[in-house]
Design a protein around this motif. Structure first.
Motif, PDB file in Angstrom:
ATOM      1  N   MET A   1     -15.881  61.487 -48.396  1.00  0.00           N
ATOM      2  CA  MET A   1     -16.581  62.637 -48.959  1.00  0.00           C
ATOM      3  C   MET A   1     -17.948  62.178 -49.446  1.00  0.00           C
ATOM      4  O   MET A   1     -18.099  61.066 -49.932  1.00  0.00           O
ATOM      5  CB  MET A   1     -15.800  63.224 -50.130  1.00  0.00           C
ATOM      6  CG  MET A   1     -16.471  64.411 -50.796  1.00  0.00           C
ATOM      7  SD  MET A   1     -15.554  65.014 -52.224  1.00  0.00           S
ATOM      8  CE  MET A   1     -14.237  65.886 -51.403  1.00  0.00           C
ATOM      9  N   GLU A   2     -18.922  63.060 -49.307  1.00  0.00           N
ATOM     10  CA  GLU A   2     -20.264  62.769 -49.795  1.00  0.00           C
ATOM     11  C   GLU A   2     -20.848  63.998 -50.473  1.00  0.00           C
ATOM     12  O   GLU A   2     -20.391  65.121 -50.256  1.00  0.00           O
ATOM     13  CB  GLU A   2     -21.186  62.355 -48.639  1.00  0.00           C
ATOM     14  CG  GLU A   2     -21.497  63.498 -47.695  1.00  0.00           C
ATOM     15  CD  GLU A   2     -22.302  63.103 -46.480  1.00  0.00           C
ATOM     16  OE1 GLU A   2     -23.390  62.514 -46.641  1.00  0.00           O
ATOM     17  OE2 GLU A   2     -21.827  63.398 -45.359  1.00  0.00           O
ATOM     18  N   GLU A   3     -21.850  63.746 -51.266  1.00  0.00           N
ATOM     19  CA  GLU A   3     -22.673  64.823 -51.798  1.00  0.00           C
ATOM     20  C   GLU A   3     -23.932  64.858 -50.937  1.00  0.00           C
ATOM     21  O   GLU A   3     -24.498  63.817 -50.618  1.00  0.00           O
ATOM     22  CB  GLU A   3     -23.051  64.519 -53.250  1.00  0.00           C
ATOM     23  CG  GLU A   3     -23.950  65.547 -53.871  1.00  0.00           C
ATOM     24  CD  GLU A   3     -24.302  65.197 -55.309  1.00  0.00           C
ATOM     25  OE1 GLU A   3     -25.484  64.855 -55.550  1.00  0.00           O
ATOM     26  OE2 GLU A   3     -23.406  65.264 -56.166  1.00  0.00           O
ATOM     27  N   ILE A   4     -24.342  66.043 -50.547  1.00  0.00           N
ATOM     28  CA  ILE A   4     -25.606  66.218 -49.843  1.00  0.00           C
ATOM     29  C   ILE A   4     -26.483  67.074 -50.734  1.00  0.00           C
ATOM     30  O   ILE A   4     -26.061  68.137 -51.203  1.00  0.00           O
ATOM     31  CB  ILE A   4     -25.418  66.872 -48.461  1.00  0.00           C
ATOM     32  CG1 ILE A   4     -24.624  65.934 -47.554  1.00  0.00           C
ATOM     33  CG2 ILE A   4     -26.777  67.207 -47.844  1.00  0.00           C
ATOM     34  CD1 ILE A   4     -24.487  66.411 -46.129  1.00  0.00           C
ATOM     35  N   GLN A   5     -27.688  66.591 -50.979  1.00  0.00           N
ATOM     36  CA  GLN A   5     -28.624  67.326 -51.815  1.00  0.00           C
ATOM     37  C   GLN A   5     -29.668  68.004 -50.929  1.00  0.00           C
ATOM     38  O   GLN A   5     -30.085  67.456 -49.916  1.00  0.00           O
ATOM     39  CB  GLN A   5     -29.299  66.384 -52.804  1.00  0.00           C
ATOM     40  CG  GLN A   5     -28.303  65.752 -53.755  1.00  0.00           C
ATOM     41  CD  GLN A   5     -28.938  64.761 -54.700  1.00  0.00           C
ATOM     42  OE1 GLN A   5     -30.134  64.501 -54.665  1.00  0.00           O
ATOM     43  NE2 GLN A   5     -28.127  64.195 -55.583  1.00  0.00           N
ATOM     44  N   ILE A   6     -30.071  69.187 -51.332  1.00  0.00           N
ATOM     45  CA  ILE A   6     -31.123  69.945 -50.661  1.00  0.00           C
ATOM     46  C   ILE A   6     -32.301  69.996 -51.623  1.00  0.00           C
ATOM     47  O   ILE A   6     -32.147  70.400 -52.781  1.00  0.00           O
ATOM     48  CB  ILE A   6     -30.651  71.378 -50.310  1.00  0.00           C
ATOM     49  CG1 ILE A   6     -29.401  71.341 -49.434  1.00  0.00           C
ATOM     50  CG2 ILE A   6     -31.776  72.154 -49.634  1.00  0.00           C
ATOM     51  CD1 ILE A   6     -29.570  70.645 -48.107  1.00  0.00           C
ATOM     52  N   GLY A   7     -33.460  69.564 -51.132  1.00  0.00           N
ATOM     53  CA  GLY A   7     -34.640  69.501 -51.983  1.00  0.00           C
ATOM     54  C   GLY A   7     -35.337  70.831 -52.100  1.00  0.00           C
ATOM     55  O   GLY A   7     -35.338  71.635 -51.165  1.00  0.00           O
ATOM     56  N   GLY A   8     -35.946  71.039 -53.241  1.00  0.00           N
ATOM     57  CA  GLY A   8     -36.783  72.211 -53.452  1.00  0.00           C
ATOM     58  C   GLY A   8     -38.183  71.910 -52.929  1.00  0.00           C
ATOM     59  O   GLY A   8     -38.356  71.375 -51.839  1.00  0.00           O
TER      60      GLY A   8
END
Length: 149
Positions: free
Chosen positions: A79-86
């Motif tokens: 499992m991973e966290e994926i971040q979406i940038g502003g």
């Protein structure tokens, strides 16, 4: 960005020819049986990369940007966290047309947990930071489907 469960991916048909091809492939392929590396779906317009890695602390990962391809990211194991940038605050690694890759700095972000049964579709031009540890760093087997825009 689209973040949803794999059993609903068919609902996103009609956004583009190559995305439809990727969805057809996902609905008709046992992802667990794909070999590591690249498998072509429709030549350079749509293909999949299966890889194994170890998740990283948030500060060790970068926001990446692609302009020619969307990414559909799916965790097969782990499992991973994926971040979406502003808003982009500047370049870290300048964009390369040849590699369709660059890294940027983003102050604001949203985070999604991936894991089995979920996918995230990162649009072309949308900063995203994959591979962030969801807790302690750990082994991750995933696939990334590249879809030409």
């Amino acid at each position: 960005m689209i973040y949803d469960t794999l059993d609903r991916i068919g609902e996103y048909r009609g956004m583009g020819e190559w995305l439809d091809r990727a969805i057809d492939f996902l609905e008709n392929t046992d992802m667990e049986r794909l070999p590591s590396g690249r498998t072509e779906i429709a030549g350079t317009d749509c293909f999949i990369n299966v890889m194994e890695t170890v998740t990283k602390e948030e500060t060790q990962a970068d926001f990446e940007v692609h302009r020619k391809y969307m990414d559909i990211q799916i965790d097969l194991e782990g499992m991973e966290e994926i971040q979406i940038g502003g808003t982009t605050e500047g370049e870290k690694f300048p964009y390369s047309e040849e590699m369709d890759f660059g890294t940027v700095l983003c102050e604001k972000k949203a985070a999604c947990l991936l894991g089995r049964g979920r996918f995230i579709l990162c649009m072309a031009g949308e900063p995203h930071k994959p591979g962030v540890a969801a807790g302690e760093p750990g082994r991750l087997k995933k696939c990334v489907i590249k879809v030409r825009v």
